[in-house]
Design an enzyme around this catalytic site. Structure first.
Site, PDB file in Angstrom:
ATOM      1  N   THR A  10    -129.976 -80.529 -13.277  1.00 31.56           N
ATOM      2  CA  THR A  10    -130.681 -79.508 -14.025  1.00 31.56           C
ATOM      3  C   THR A  10    -129.890 -79.401 -15.299  1.00 31.56           C
ATOM      4  O   THR A  10    -130.618 -79.362 -16.546  1.00 31.56           O
ATOM      5  CB  THR A  10    -130.865 -78.162 -13.195  1.00 31.56           C
ATOM      6  OG1 THR A  10    -131.078 -78.200 -12.287  1.00 31.56           O
ATOM      7  CG2 THR A  10    -131.525 -77.187 -14.274  1.00 31.56           C
ATOM      8  N   ASP A  11    -128.539 -79.130 -15.590  1.00 33.49           N
ATOM      9  CA  ASP A  11    -127.709 -79.293 -16.632  1.00 33.49           C
ATOM     10  C   ASP A  11    -128.200 -80.430 -17.601  1.00 33.49           C
ATOM     11  O   ASP A  11    -128.385 -80.503 -18.734  1.00 33.49           O
ATOM     12  CB  ASP A  11    -126.436 -79.486 -16.409  1.00 33.49           C
ATOM     13  CG  ASP A  11    -125.770 -77.942 -16.316  1.00 33.49           C
ATOM     14  OD1 ASP A  11    -124.615 -77.721 -16.041  1.00 33.49           O
ATOM     15  OD2 ASP A  11    -126.422 -77.023 -17.192  1.00 33.49           O
ATOM     16  N   LEU A  12    -128.313 -81.665 -16.803  1.00 36.27           N
ATOM     17  CA  LEU A  12    -128.198 -82.928 -17.544  1.00 36.27           C
ATOM     18  C   LEU A  12    -129.614 -82.967 -18.046  1.00 36.27           C
ATOM     19  O   LEU A  12    -129.870 -83.586 -19.208  1.00 36.27           O
ATOM     20  CB  LEU A  12    -127.964 -84.001 -16.508  1.00 36.27           C
ATOM     21  CG  LEU A  12    -126.482 -84.028 -15.970  1.00 36.27           C
ATOM     22  CD1 LEU A  12    -126.388 -84.836 -14.779  1.00 36.27           C
ATOM     23  CD2 LEU A  12    -125.493 -84.720 -17.195  1.00 36.27           C
TER      24      LEU A  12
END
Lengths: 458, 430
Positions: free
Chosen positions: B196-198
């Protein structure tokens, strides 16, 4: 350049005289405007993409034309984002079935799979038989007047059809040619077709995903494909920026393997520098406790207590203050060492109440928590609605459809449209007429020869 | 120096001198973002991942860190290499680090002055926080109307959740990603790396370049809103569309596919293999390779639709057979069969894969204190340039003085005063 594009550029320069006042006054930009639903400025169906934006509402890729030869997920996802940003996307599909995903259902809405609908808005579809010499010729001519070409054929395949980068860049030295493949344009695996599940396996992603004591699983949506599409959309824009300086195009190599391996970032670095192999952790964190999902009476909740203070708060909320007295749980390091017993205790407690109850109890505690939402719960979330992630539009045969909206918002424009995902070959004649200025006779001949096909709906 | 570069038909790899990032490029080897300067106020993963890609593409990235600990991830280990965590090393190449105390008025002033001479600013503070420090979009765009100001947050710049800090695991839960990931009959899990961050970082890097393109026409900057929730919800694409259009809730499938059988992982004698038999012809090939031709005679398995209906017993039979041989053996047997297969690689196996090496995904470099380090390389290759460098992930405050001198033209006296007042800090290594 076609007549329509020249005319449009004329209209645009009329809107933006050289000495115009500042387009956006900073006093209007304190906050993002709340999204209005449905976020459509013009009646759907009539929303023409060009000419509907004033200079103050200019999408970044207005005026860019993309020739989209991709199929399935990674490529279409990338071109959809380009379309969201204002590019004109011409999706080339083989007559008949078109993009495979049109048939990937149930579920279907009318004749269209929800799969296809979810990733193909803001594109035109032309149905062209690439095995027919006239079909190939059409694609070559379109490449000559497009800024970007995106494809996901096995490396070398398009070259055999005289549609490779080497050939098309002779016709159009400015073309940005983005190739998406499974493993790369060259190398020992370059001829293997790209499948998300296999790339996910080969790249290490599956190895690190799954329950602590169980088998590997893959992410529930094809994140390897999606990450590749995201890399591609960025790379294409990087190439467009470069072209401003060099006035030349480039060939871009995006592939599933590289995208996913790059994404396992620190997992990879742990191994490459410290020889540390990775393992699966379920929802848990290797080096922070408690930082994971817990089953509740009616679902799951994730708690991310990243430091000692937050651990105390967790104990407060759970009514388990005795845990804060236990010397084995004083610091994060100790909690990691003694995780099994601590997590067992916490797990038992979480089971005793419903998710909503826990969320309420944690409010104001300063501990980050969140429910593991089902898809229904996701789309009931007020923040999801606020962010414009429920995008509705009218489809010519499927009726009213809904898809997840664009992830990124700019204060400088609100997307016009969107136009719905096209039917197969819905815009064949339109593109041949407007983009290539073909005469009606030639178009008739091409239709009869089956080099191209036109949907009954246009 | 010839590197394992992208070779397109009839094009030779471009030769590049290693070392200095600026000035080593001819127009024939121009990185796309050469000349773009990025002021990077982000910490942890999503932001630094995005700015790393911008650096890979040739931008100058100035990473602003608080004196002392700097970016939290510097301490996220073991493992460490020297004083640097492998976590930090993996996502911070090609950046300079300046250590600036944003609570000090002189510190804030430095960031404002840098914003005036930067093209892009990226930040991941809680919405409103930087505004309180006079470093918000509204304020900095008055100083620099051309600035592209990319905000990364957990849930968005506005809305009921906008004040909640962003954590990948929580966003992954709230966005539906965890609900759909995990064993068929088990609990949800999260992807083994913070996808999700990436994904948010990837959306951000693209959006920033879209804004740079737009600026060519409008000569103005923009404010960009990227957030974990929106990124992940957009990424669940067809899963979402199934629900939004057909009311169909999603569930977990392990490695399997809901509507294609066999299309999943199987345990082998010494690991796992993934088989993606997408049609009837490939199913027959699978049976051939497994020596289970009788399955092709079974009317219950003739078509994919039937195999999906009768999946349990079929998969049980196949599973038992796969257990009988090692992964490498199966891979060899499947060669030339036309059935897509692949091993579930451990990380060690990933980095022994010849294609991974060929793609330049093992990137080595020298670090001033950690010595020789290795990180996963850039995912995308362009035929128009080979990345020079890279420069190693910086030590905290390694470039403070350099940036104050070269970018802001501060005199030595002023720099001395700033160091003494602790508005800024300089690492002993520069």
């Amino acid at each position: 350049m076609s007549a329509s594009v020249s005319a449009f550029k004329g209209r645009l320069s009329a809107l933006c005289p050289a000495a115009s006042p500042p387009l956006l006054r900073s006093s209007h930009l304190v906050r993002f405007p709340p999204v209005r639903f449905p976020p459509v400025r013009f009646p759907p169906g009539e929303a023409r993409r060009s000419g509907s934006h004033t200079a103050a509402n200019l999408p970044p890729l207005e005026g860019i034309r993309v020739l989209d030869l991709t199929r399935v997920l990674a490529g279409p996802f990338a071109t959809m984002i380009l379309g969201d940003l204002g590019a004109e996307v011409i999706k080339v599909e083989r007559p008949g079935a078109g993009d495979d995903t049109r048939a990937w259902g149930p579920p279907f809405v009318g004749s269209e799979s929800t799969y296809f609908l979810s990733i193909n808005r803001n594109k035109k579809s032309i149905a062209v038989d690439l095995k027919h010499p006239k079909g190939t010729q059409i694609v070559q001519e379109l490449a000559a007047v497009c800024d970007v070409l995106v494809e996901n054929y096995i490396p070398g395949k398009l070259h055999q059809m005289s549609l490779g980068y080497e050939q098309l860049s002779r016709v159009n030295p400015q073309i940005i040619y983005c190739s998406i493949s499974g493993y790369g344009q060259t190398g020992p695996q370059s001829q293997s077709p790209g499948y998300d599940s296999i790339a996910s396996a080969v790249s290490g992603m599956m190895h690190i995903t799954g329950p602590e004591d169980g088998d590997p699983v893959r992410p529930g949506v094809a994140m390897t494909d999606l990450a590749t599409g995201l890399y591609a959309h960025g790379a294409i824009m990087a190439a467009l920026l470069q072209r401003h300086k060099t006035e030349r195009g480039v060939h871009i190599d995006c592939n599933l393997l590289s995208s996913q391996v790059s994404c396992i970032s620190h997992i990879a670095a742990n191994y490459l520098n410290a020889g540390k192999e990775a393992r699966r952790w379920g929802t848990a964190h290797e080096s922070i406790v408690p930082y994971q999902g817990f089953q509740t009476e009616d679902g799951h909740i994730v708690v991310a207590a990243g430091n000692d203070k937050q651990f105390v708060r967790v104990c407060q909320v759970l009514g388990l203050m005795e845990l804060t007295e236990n010397p084995e749980y004083k610091t994060n390091k100790l909690r990691v060492q003694n995780r099994k017993q601590l997590l067992h205790t916490l797990s038992q407690r979480f089971l005793q109440e419903k998710t909503a109850g826990w969320l309420k109890k944690f409010e104001g505690s300063g501990v980050p928590v969140g429910p593991i939402n089902s898809i229904q719960e996701v789309f009931s979330d007020p923040q999801v609605k606020h962010n414009g992630l429920i995008q509705e539009m009218n489809h010519p045969t499927a009726g009213r459809i809904t898809v997840p909206g664009p992830a990124v918002r700019f204060n400088s424009f609100l997307p016009a449209g969107p136009t719905p995902p096209p039917l197969i070959g819905q815009h064949t004649v339109q593109v041949l007429q407007e983009t290539l200025s073909y005469s009606d006779d030639i178009i008739k001949m091409l239709l009869e020869s089956r080099a191209v096909a036109q949907n009954s709906v246009s």
